[in-house]
Write an enzyme that holds these catalytic residues in place. Structure first.
Site, PDB file in Angstrom:
ATOM      1  CB  THR A   1      -2.509   8.120  -4.456  1.00 38.04           C
ATOM      2  OG1 THR A   1      -2.962   8.580  -3.326  1.00 38.04           O
ATOM      3  CG2 THR A   1      -1.389   8.810  -4.989  1.00 38.04           C
TER       4      THR A   1
ATOM      5  CE  LYS B   1      -6.337   5.214  -4.233  1.00 39.96           C
ATOM      6  NZ  LYS B   1      -6.732   5.838  -4.241  1.00 39.96           N
TER       7      LYS B   1
ATOM      8  CD  GLU C   1      -8.424   9.210  -4.756  1.00 40.99           C
ATOM      9  OE1 GLU C   1      -8.531   7.968  -4.608  1.00 40.99           O
ATOM     10  OE2 GLU C   1      -7.314   9.828  -4.370  1.00 40.99           O
TER      11      GLU C   1
HETATM   12  C1  LIG Z   1       0.014   8.110   5.372  1.00 39.47           C
HETATM   13  C2  LIG Z   1      -1.241   8.546   3.645  1.00 39.47           C
HETATM   14  O1  LIG Z   1      -1.128   9.559   4.259  1.00 39.47           O
HETATM   15  N1  LIG Z   1      -1.680   7.988   3.626  1.00 39.47           N
HETATM   16  C3  LIG Z   1      -2.510   7.520   2.362  1.00 39.47           C
HETATM   17  C4  LIG Z   1      -2.762   8.761   1.971  1.00 39.47           C
HETATM   18  C5  LIG Z   1      -3.959   8.687   0.791  1.00 39.47           C
HETATM   19  N2  LIG Z   1      -4.606   7.977   0.846  1.00 39.47           N
HETATM   20  C6  LIG Z   1      -5.575   7.461  -0.276  1.00 39.47           C
HETATM   21  C7  LIG Z   1      -6.845   7.695  -0.132  1.00 39.47           C
HETATM   22  C8  LIG Z   1      -7.632   8.316  -1.142  1.00 39.47           C
HETATM   23  O2  LIG Z   1      -7.956   7.571  -1.692  1.00 39.47           O
HETATM   24  C9  LIG Z   1      -6.107   9.130  -1.769  1.00 39.47           C
HETATM   25  C10 LIG Z   1      -6.530  10.460  -1.596  1.00 39.47           C
HETATM   26  O3  LIG Z   1      -5.959  10.679  -0.153  1.00 39.47           O
HETATM   27  O4  LIG Z   1      -5.140   8.846  -1.480  1.00 39.47           O
HETATM   28  C11 LIG Z   1      -3.809   5.884   0.912  1.00 39.47           C
HETATM   29  O5  LIG Z   1      -4.396   4.859   0.487  1.00 39.47           O
HETATM   30  N3  LIG Z   1      -2.566   6.632   2.001  1.00 39.47           N
END
Ligand SMILES: CC(=O)Nc1ccn([C@H]2C[C@H](O)[C@@H](CO)O2)c(=O)n1
Length: 109
Positions: free
Chosen positions: A22, A19, A72
């Site tokens: 994000t 990954k 991702e």
């Molecule tokens: C607090 C918060 O928002 N934490 C997050 C946000 C996104 N992610 C990850 C989930 C997906 O793989 C991508 C896309 O949003 O990012 C995360 O782990 N924690």
């Protein structure tokens, strides 16, 4: 003190290098290419790796591609479902591309 958190279920993909992006909302769009970030788990804020920010690029939800999903380690429908759960109704995202620098106390690059 960590700089960014990820849900625990993504930790293994991140430390394995599967990954590498994000997608976040505007509140986490301030990171700068070259910046090194301590990464913790959202649930308990335990540090698990350090990443370097490669780029931060605005992207509309409707413009997400299979390439974003590949980065991702998901399919595009899976990625859109995850984003819908984390950011309900949000259509403007920021793609943070990163590379793994260290995991816990072990340097990987
Ligand atoms: C607090 C918060 O928002 N934490 C997050 C946000 C996104 N992610 C990850 C989930 C997906 O793989 C991508 C896309 O949003 O990012 C995360 O782990 N924690």
């Amino acid at each position: 003190m960590n700089d960014i958190t990820f849900f625990q279920r993504f930790e293994s993909d991140i430390v394995a290098g599967r990954k590498t992006i994000t997608l976040r909302d505007v509140s986490e769009s301030h990171f700068i290419p070259g910046q090194q970030l301590r990464v913790g788990r959202y649930e308990d804020d335990v540090y698990f790796c350090t990443i370097e920010v490669v780029s931060v690029t605005p992207v509309a939800l409707e413009k997400l591609t299979d390439e974003h999903a590949r980065q991702e380690n998901m399919t595009l429908p899976e990625l859109k479902e995850v984003i819908g759960e984390i950011y309900p109704g949000l259509t403007e995202l920021y793609a943070i591309v990163f590379r793994l620098l260290t995991k816990s106390d072990k340097r990987v690059l």
